[in-house]
Design a protein around this motif. Structure first.
Motif, PDB file in Angstrom:
ATOM      1  N   GLN A 191       0.811  -1.220   0.000  1.00 39.71           N
ATOM      2  CA  GLN A 191       0.000   0.000   0.000  1.00 39.71           C
ATOM      3  C   GLN A 191       0.843   1.269   0.000  1.00 39.71           C
ATOM      4  O   GLN A 191       0.319   2.362  -0.225  1.00 39.71           O
ATOM      5  CB  GLN A 191      -0.906   0.014   1.243  1.00 39.71           C
ATOM      6  CG  GLN A 191      -1.973  -1.059   1.260  1.00 39.71           C
ATOM      7  CD  GLN A 191      -3.085  -0.780   0.269  1.00 39.71           C
ATOM      8  OE1 GLN A 191      -3.267   0.341  -0.165  1.00 39.71           O
ATOM      9  NE2 GLN A 191      -3.827  -1.812  -0.095  1.00 39.71           N
TER      10      GLN A 191
ATOM     11  N   LEU B  32      -0.106   5.221  -0.779  1.00 37.55           N
ATOM     12  CA  LEU B  32      -0.078   6.190   0.322  1.00 37.55           C
ATOM     13  C   LEU B  32       0.778   7.397  -0.050  1.00 37.55           C
ATOM     14  O   LEU B  32       0.433   8.541   0.264  1.00 37.55           O
ATOM     15  CB  LEU B  32       0.465   5.523   1.584  1.00 37.55           C
ATOM     16  CG  LEU B  32       0.624   6.432   2.812  1.00 37.55           C
ATOM     17  CD1 LEU B  32      -0.722   6.985   3.258  1.00 37.55           C
ATOM     18  CD2 LEU B  32       1.286   5.674   3.956  1.00 37.55           C
TER      19      LEU B  32
ATOM     20  N   LYS C  86      -6.993   6.482   2.795  1.00 40.40           N
ATOM     21  CA  LYS C  86      -5.745   5.771   2.519  1.00 40.40           C
ATOM     22  C   LYS C  86      -4.858   5.747   3.766  1.00 40.40           C
ATOM     23  O   LYS C  86      -4.238   4.732   4.082  1.00 40.40           O
ATOM     24  CB  LYS C  86      -5.012   6.452   1.369  1.00 40.40           C
ATOM     25  CG  LYS C  86      -3.671   5.840   1.027  1.00 40.40           C
ATOM     26  CD  LYS C  86      -3.812   4.409   0.530  1.00 40.40           C
ATOM     27  CE  LYS C  86      -4.399   4.379  -0.858  1.00 40.40           C
ATOM     28  NZ  LYS C  86      -4.409   3.004  -1.413  1.00 40.40           N
TER      29      LYS C  86
END
Length: 397
Positions: free
Chosen positions: A20, A24, A33
């Motif tokens: 992720q 981000l 997020k």
């Protein structure tokens, strides 16, 4: 459970967190997020902190017996708060100010819980270090007992709320989001079961029962499974579309080799797909579909409705469904058009090659193939990309 299992669970979650990180970095101002990354990171942190070797290390460094338990409880409740904030933003609202208000309330509530837990631990008395059974060992100890119950209740509120909402939303959404929510619902159900088993073991101590294995063995196993599932659920929306692109890329292979390979040079160098470059699947799919579209445009002057009609009727006579017969007709017409174009360039038999395409039925309801170009190949791709002369695959005239 030994420390290795805890560390493996933490590593799994932090792998999801690493996946992720690019998103981000791009969307640093996106609160959802940030909440998602906080949830995954804190879940891994809770496992790393809850491992018996880590517990002993933290206790030695701090110099207070069972200080790691207080720290772990705080981390779990921080994780719970981040989970609720994520759910608030995932659910969404027309009023951004209301989203921020609700998120701040959840954060404030869990800040109060963490502060209360810390205060209860300070005023309580827990002199004997417990690496794995702190909950049940001190279930009858004043102030420590209240700290344990507060931690479990706060965790259960977040886990059960998230489980319910994820499950309810699976009936309202579709695609990869629905799959992700279903996985999350099961993962959070396992996490909820962890809290329930812990609470049952603590209550058992109050009534003179010895149900410690529920807390020290079964509950950690369930929360580990839940952590893996939730990690997968949070990452699925990121990886799912890439999987779809990869499947589409592979399914378009036969049609690309039939009509698109000659156009690839006009678009750019055709790069072979490798498993090490999955991040480029979307770009490669765009390259392939563009080449196919150009190739179909080149041969569209040779499209013959009589060829498609004949293939359609023959497919129906052999037991294909109407949709499958349409696909077979499209594939046949494209293949014959390519052969006709080749005949014009190098000579030979064009339209009559239709008879030699080798139609056969095999493989059940989805086993129809027209030569080497089947519904999943030529016709499936042509159906979405063919152009020229007003032809639309699947629409019979």
């Amino acid at each position: 459970m030994n420390g290795l299992v805890y560390f493996l669970a933490a590593a799994t979650l932090w792998t999801g967190f690493a996946a992720q990180m690019p998103g981000l970095w791009r969307d640093r101002r996106d609160p959802m997020k940030r909440a998602l990354c906080a949830v995954i990171f804190l879940a891994g942190f809770c496992f790393a902190l809850g491992a018996p070797p880590t517990v002993g290390f933290v206790n030695r460094v701090v110099g207070v017996p069972n200080a790691a338990a207080c720290l772990a409880y705080g981390a779990v409740n921080a994780f719970s708060a981040a989970s609720l904030v994520l759910i608030v933003h995932w659910r969404g609202a027309d009023d951004p100010a209301r989203l921020r208000r609700v998120s701040r309330r959840w954060l404030l509530a869990y800040d109060v819980v963490i502060a209360a837990q810390t205060a209860l631990f300070v005023v309580g008395d827990a002199p004997v270090e417990r690496l794995a059974d702190f909950d049940t060992y001190y279930a009858d100890t004043p102030f420590i007992r209240e700290m344990i119950v507060l931690y479990l209740v706060a965790h259960l509120v977040a886990a059960l709320t998230t489980t319910f909402l994820c499950w309810r939303w699976t009936f309202q959404l579709s695609g990869w989001t629905r799959r992700a929510l279903a996985v999350l619902a099961v993962g959070w159900l396992c996490t909820s079961a962890y809290g329930v088993l812990k609470m049952v073991a603590v209550v058992g101590r109050w009534t003179g029962q010895h149900w410690d294995p529920l807390s020290t063995r079964l509950a950690p196993m369930l929360v580990t499974v839940g952590a893996v599932l939730t990690s997968v659920g949070y990452v699925l929306p990121l990886l799912g579309p890439r999987v779809d692109s990869l499947v589409a890329f592979l399914r378009l292979g036969p049609l690309f080799r039939l009509v698109g390979s000659g156009s690839a040079g006009r678009i750019g160098r055709n790069v072979l797909l490798s498993w090490r470059s999955l991040g480029d699947v979307e770009l490669r799919l765009t390259h392939r579909t563009t080449a196919i579209r150009d190739g179909l445009r080149d041969v569209s002057v040779h499209f013959d409705e009589a060829v498609r009609e004949r293939a359609y009727r023959q497919a129906l006579s052999l037991g294909s469904s109407a949709g499958e017969a349409e696909a077979i007709g499209d594939a046949a017409m494209v293949a014959v058009a390519v052969m006709s174009g080749t005949r014009e360039r190098v000579g030979g038999r064009g339209r009559e090659a239709y008879r030699g395409l080798g139609f056969r039925r095999s493989g059940g309801a989805r086993g129809d193939r027209w030569g080497h170009v089947g519904p999943a190949g030529a016709s499936a791709g042509a159906g979405s990309m063919a152009g020229g002369r007003g032809w639309t695959p699947g629409s019979r005239r």
